[in-house]
Write a protein that holds these residues in place. Sequence first.
Motif, short mmCIF file in Angstrom:
data_model
loop_
_atom_site.label_atom_id
_atom_site.label_comp_id
_atom_site.label_asym_id
_atom_site.label_seq_id
_atom_site.Cartn_x
_atom_site.Cartn_y
_atom_site.Cartn_z
N ILE A 94 -0.54 -8.14 -38.37
CA ILE A 94 -1.50 -9.19 -38.01
C ILE A 94 -1.45 -9.46 -36.51
N LEU A 111 -3.22 -6.67 -34.71
CA LEU A 111 -4.67 -6.75 -34.91
C LEU A 111 -5.29 -7.87 -34.08
N THR A 112 -4.58 -9.02 -34.04
CA THR A 112 -5.10 -10.14 -33.25
C THR A 112 -5.26 -9.73 -31.79
N THR A 152 -8.07 -7.37 -31.20
CA THR A 152 -9.36 -8.06 -31.20
C THR A 152 -9.59 -8.77 -29.88
N ASN A 153 -8.54 -9.39 -29.33
CA ASN A 153 -8.70 -10.04 -28.04
C ASN A 153 -9.13 -9.04 -26.97
N ILE A 164 -12.81 -8.20 -27.48
CA ILE A 164 -13.74 -9.19 -26.93
C ILE A 164 -13.87 -8.98 -25.43
N PRO A 213 -15.86 -14.78 -21.84
CA PRO A 213 -14.92 -14.04 -22.70
C PRO A 213 -13.47 -14.37 -22.39
N LEU A 220 -12.82 -17.39 -24.29
CA LEU A 220 -12.73 -17.08 -25.72
C LEU A 220 -11.39 -16.45 -26.04
N THR A 237 -8.60 -18.98 -26.00
CA THR A 237 -8.60 -19.78 -27.22
C THR A 237 -8.05 -18.97 -28.38
N ALA A 238 -8.53 -17.71 -28.48
CA ALA A 238 -8.09 -16.88 -29.61
C ALA A 238 -6.60 -16.60 -29.53
N VAL A 247 -4.31 -18.58 -28.25
CA VAL A 247 -3.58 -19.79 -28.65
C VAL A 247 -3.61 -19.94 -30.17
N ILE A 248 -4.80 -19.75 -30.76
CA ILE A 248 -4.89 -19.85 -32.21
C ILE A 248 -4.02 -18.79 -32.87
N VAL A 305 -0.96 -19.39 -35.50
CA VAL A 305 -1.01 -18.82 -36.84
C VAL A 305 0.15 -17.88 -37.08
N PHE A 315 3.25 -19.73 -37.78
CA PHE A 315 3.26 -20.21 -39.15
C PHE A 315 3.59 -19.08 -40.13
N PHE A 329 -2.60 -28.06 -21.19
CA PHE A 329 -1.95 -27.09 -22.06
C PHE A 329 -0.76 -26.44 -21.36
N PHE A 352 -18.65 -19.00 -31.89
CA PHE A 352 -17.22 -19.04 -31.62
C PHE A 352 -16.63 -20.35 -32.08
N TYR A 369 -15.77 -20.16 -35.54
CA TYR A 369 -14.47 -19.51 -35.72
C TYR A 369 -13.35 -20.53 -35.55
N ILE A 404 -5.68 -23.29 -41.13
CA ILE A 404 -4.27 -23.59 -40.84
C ILE A 404 -3.83 -24.80 -41.65
N ILE A 433 -9.63 -12.23 -38.35
CA ILE A 433 -9.63 -11.20 -37.31
C ILE A 433 -10.94 -10.42 -37.34
N LEU A 467 -13.58 -12.52 -35.79
CA LEU A 467 -13.45 -12.54 -34.34
C LEU A 467 -13.95 -11.23 -33.73
N THR A 468 -13.67 -10.12 -34.40
CA THR A 468 -14.19 -8.84 -33.93
C THR A 468 -15.71 -8.88 -33.87
N GLY A 485 -16.87 -10.90 -30.93
CA GLY A 485 -16.75 -10.15 -29.68
C GLY A 485 -17.89 -9.16 -29.51
N TYR A 518 -21.17 -10.89 -28.75
CA TYR A 518 -21.25 -11.32 -27.35
C TYR A 518 -21.54 -10.13 -26.44
#
Lengths: 120, 139, 503
Positions: free
Chosen positions: A32, A35-36, A39-40, A43, A73, A76, A79-80, A82-83, A87, A90, B37, C131, C134, C142, C172, C175-176, C179, C182
């Motif tokens: 995960i 993958l995150t 994805t970042n 973007i 971007p 974005l 933000t992604a 941080v999220i 996650v 957790f 932050f 976004f 999302y 969460i 994910i 989010l893809t 992206g 955009y």
Amino acid sequence: METVLAFVIGGLYAAGVFLMLRRALARVVLGIAILTNATNLLIFTAAGLTRGEPAFIDEGETLLSEPYGDPLPQALVLTAIVIGFGVLAFAMVLIYRAYRSVGSEDSDHMTTTEFEDGER
Amino acid sequence: MTSSTILKTTSLLLVTLFLIFSFFLLWRGHDEPGGGFAGGLVASSAFALYTIAFGAVGARQNLVIDSRLLIGVGMALAAISGIPSLLLGDAFATGRWADVEIADREIHIGTPLLFDIGVYLAVLGVVVTIVFALAEEED
Amino acid sequence: MDDALLILPMLVPLLFACLAIAVLRWRHVQAALTILNAAILIGLGIALMVVVWDERVIVTQVADWPAPFGITLVADLFSAIMVLLAAIVGFSAAIYSAATIDDRRALYGYYPLFNILLMGVMGAFLTGDLFNLYVWFEVLLISSFVLLGLGGTRAQMEGAIKYVVLNLLSSIIFLTGVGLVYGMAGTLNMADLAVRLRDVEDEGLVLVVSMLFLVAFGVKAAVFPVFSWLPASYHTPPVAVSALFAGLLTKVGVYALIRVFSLLFAEDQAHVQDVLIWVAGFTMVTGVLGAAAQNEFRRILSFHIVSQIGYMVMGLAFFTPLGYAAAIYFVAHNMFAKTGLFIVSGLSHRLLGSFELKKLGGLAKHSPEVTLLFFLCAFSLAGLPPLAGFFGKFALARAGFEAEHYIIVGVSLAVGLFTMYSMTKIWAEAFWKPYPAELPGDFQVRRRQPGMLVMTIPAVIFAALGVAMGVAAGPVFELLERAGEQLADPSGYIAAVLGGEPE
């Protein structure tokens, strides 16, 4: 540069999916995470790369002067990230707790909820 | 948990520096790099360092208020910061600024600063809660 | 006024969550705050409905950044209806929680998270930015992760892992998609995207991205073949959490599907339609067959959620105003009936101490009130006239005939029979069969406890709403058809967000 990054992103997705298909939960969580991040990166790349030109308005100007990197971007992705960080933290704690209560981190041993009265 | 004298001594110094730096980041945040932050993270690393050096119990005492309550206060401040503009007939969270004169110096403050303070406290609360929980798990 | 009305559904739960954190030690105060919060949300939902009643689309630009640069909040009829429905579910689940959630869960933040979950749901319904959608999804996910795992029993941990991993994967993928959108269109404002995606030259890429969104929201809505997290997890937490999730979470996924496919990918509906119809058909069938194989109250209900999601996707798949209207009607009916049923399962568990059908029995004889509540919710779900489910299926069938998709209509009617079978199974086993052992001595005492009374209130609300929706099906449908028209022709929505006159 886009081509190189495209291959990097593809490689990261492949690695992430591979890890997520494993039964060991620690690897799933690592999958995960990868993958995150893939994805970042996606973007960032899909929105267009601009080298070394932050979107700052110069002293005395009122508009941005070309060329500049698209700041959206970046926002974005920030933000992604941080999220994703929250996650992931957790998910780590969750697998740790699951490991403690099941005594294994193999997802094959986590099937008591699939059977009546916890048989098996 | 035991730790070395060197760590204890230096960490006291570093914690102070970290906290001051975090306030600095928070203050310059709206128009320049920094912000609630980043500031919150720096401040929580100060508490994390303190926890490593002196243990979670002492760190909890030094935080004075319950770290979970800090999350709530922070979120509430951030949410409230958007309300003034709403009452004045603008869209939610529209920046409201005022120049206040304190001790002969004009200071530019506004609702975004309140928002940043809220974020600062919420981030501090979250990270510190996690750090304390992990540290107490080890004890 | 519009500004406040659009932000308050998020602001109020956030502030109440903060208040609840301040009183973590006092469980009853937290519960009261949460109920008050949900009641205010119902008020806001009604206010929103009043404002958008005559097809006005209201918009606010957060922090006064004009669209498409800032975050836009939008409410049309569909959004307002969903906000009101979610508030009602939240209100009832809060009442149920007040009677059932123990001190320990309350101390670890059950109620703050409950409020944050509501905030996420409201945000997802009201945002006009992809976004931002999302972000709201993550907010509600969460908090749902923690609500699901809170308590930490083995079953909960196992369920939570499946739920968390699959939902993270869907985030994910979402989010893809964001992206790539955009990259293609250079904007994430949904109204702006609706305009710009029409002009993108590479239609294949648009189709690919739309499929990414289908998979991402499909996981959250629990459609075939990506629903497996739902029946693996929904029966593990306390009933209050199951009921809340059953009423809200999958419906947010359905909302996102309808919004995205009616607004963003409205150009290329022919390709998407086939996929959606297949997905809808398989979702209905696998869900209902899965339920037929189960013998545990909440597991049967979980599989039925999946099956019912199929009907909602079917309504969307026709891409007609009537189809949308039927889908929304079905969402509403399902929120009431399904949440009500989960609460009834909690009531029977409180009385007899089990969710296993073979350990239940005799409720019809010993507790007629629970029996009546089950009857109203379950047979509404199965589609017995004049209850709400019947009109939902009827409207879907009519929409299907008008769009000339006869096979899916046939499938949906056959699935209705199987639904009846499952409901009859619970009906016969838990209610009419004699209780297999000696009735617990304190049964009558338990039945009259004040806690039990409080727990019954939400079930009564849902049963009554189900009946009301059936009785008032005519006027309700008039409203929903207008909402459907608005979805089918988004020019009003686009004009409201971007400024200017409708085309």
